[in-house]
Design a protein around this motif. Structure first.
Motif, PDB file in Angstrom:
ATOM      1  N   GLU A 255     -35.012  51.223 -36.752  1.00 46.92           N
ATOM      2  CA  GLU A 255     -35.545  50.644 -36.167  1.00 46.92           C
ATOM      3  C   GLU A 255     -36.595  50.934 -35.297  1.00 46.92           C
ATOM      4  N   GLU A 256     -37.743  50.901 -34.986  1.00 43.54           N
ATOM      5  CA  GLU A 256     -38.779  51.423 -34.235  1.00 43.54           C
ATOM      6  C   GLU A 256     -38.768  50.840 -32.868  1.00 43.54           C
ATOM      7  N   LEU A 257     -38.383  51.785 -31.743  1.00 39.75           N
ATOM      8  CA  LEU A 257     -38.595  51.396 -30.195  1.00 39.75           C
ATOM      9  C   LEU A 257     -39.961  52.054 -29.988  1.00 39.75           C
ATOM     10  N   PRO A 258     -40.889  50.846 -29.567  1.00 35.93           N
ATOM     11  CA  PRO A 258     -42.277  51.484 -29.573  1.00 35.93           C
ATOM     12  C   PRO A 258     -42.394  52.639 -28.363  1.00 35.93           C
ATOM     13  N   ASP A 259     -41.531  52.450 -27.368  1.00 35.40           N
ATOM     14  CA  ASP A 259     -41.889  53.427 -26.631  1.00 35.40           C
ATOM     15  C   ASP A 259     -40.890  55.049 -26.660  1.00 35.40           C
TER      16      ASP A 259
END
Ligand SMILES: Cc1cc2nc3c(=O)[nH]c(=O)nc-3n(C[C@H](O)[C@H](O)[C@H](O)COP(=O)(O)OP(=O)(O)OC[C@H]3O[C@@H](n4cnc5c(N)ncnc54)[C@H](O)[C@@H]3O)c2cc1C
Length: 252
Positions: A83-87
């Motif tokens: 999963e991409e965590l935006p920060d």
């Protein structure tokens, strides 16, 4: 919280080591996650619930390492769901930049307590996942099916929307008399959904999980807040701390 597990039966020990993995495929898993299929010729195999450390090295030598659960592995093919965590520092790179043919360094298999082994116990198993926390629980459900193990397995899976379900087709294919999935949609449900939309609550957890008197072994995985909240509710409902294992992915 993470309770101590009962001693696990002896099994073939797979010593963790560093491996060079070649990315075979990267494909969208959800709107903000990818499935990475890695070719790891030296992979020794792994038990369901284990993870790897992925180490990235920048041209200037700077390194960053993060843990990722193994969704499946078969003859040197290791599958991760990221999963991409935006920060975030690492996950945006793995989700957006990695391409087939790229090499990654991975260390594993890792983890010795958040595991499910066939034949380990005939007590029912309750799996509870939040978002990407389903990855190791999918591994357990797949191992359970592969072993034709008749232990009752149930999964409660909390996701934002149907599009955010990881391993949707695989979970559907695994479902049957000894494995069921109860979805909790926190923002939007599929058309025709009869249930309510909203976050998991103590009461909805009580109504969808195996009752405490059946003494289920419980595996909870998700963000730190999700895992801790669910574990506290389980204790409150009367489950024993000894029966609850949590894997916390980080965050608040
Ligand atoms: C044993 C284990 C297995 C894991 N398996 C998976 C997996 O299969 N798939 C997967 O996508 N991730 C998994 N994780 C989480 C993963 O290791 C990273 O923490 C995650 O990818 C964020 O890394 P980052 O470098 O992008 O973010 P960072 O730069 O480390 O963090 C950025 C910000 O996000 C917050 N944060 C970090 N992790 C989370 C989180 N999980 N939820 C919410 N906020 C967070 C941090 O507190 C920080 O504020 C696992 C973690 C552990 C410990």
């Amino acid at each position: 919280m993470s309770a101590q597990a009962a001693p696990l039966p002896r099994t073939r020990h797979r010593r963790p080591a560093w491996h060079v993995a070649t990315v075979v495929e990267t494909r969208p898993e959800t709107p903000n996650a990818v499935r990475l299929v890695l070719d790891v010729p030296t992979w020794p195999g792994n038990e369901a619930g284990t993870h790897v450390d992925v180490r990235l090295t920048a041209p200037d030598g700077y390194q960053a390492t993060r843990s990722y659960s193994v969704a499946t592995s078969d003859r040197g093919r290791v599958v991760l769901g990221i999963e991409e965590l935006p920060d975030g520092e690492v996950s945006p790179f793995l989700v957006r930049e990695v391409r087939a043919g790229d090499k990654l360094e991975i260390h594993g298999p890792l983890g010795s307590y958040f595991l499910w082994r066939p034949g380990q116990s005939n007590r029912p198993v309750q799996l509870i996942a939040g978002g990407s926390g389903v990855v190791p629980l999918h591994a357990m459900a797949a191992a359970h099916a592969a072993a034709s193990d008749s232990t009752l397995f149930r999964l409660v899976y909390s996701v934002r929307t149907p599009a955010h379900v990881y391993f949707r087709d695989e979970l559907a294919a695994l479902a049957g008399p000894s494995f069921t999935v109860d979805y909790v949609y926190t923002r939007q449900a599929p058309p025709g959904w009869g249930g309510t939309v909203g976050r998991l609550t103590r009461d909805s957890l009580a109504s969808t999980t195996i009752a405490p008197h059946e003494r289920p072994r419980i595996f909870v995985c998700g963000s730190t807040r999700f895992a801790e909240t669910v574990a506290a509710w389980l204790l409150d409902l009367g489950h024993s701390a000894r029966d609850i294992l949590t894997e916390r992915y980080g965050g608040k």
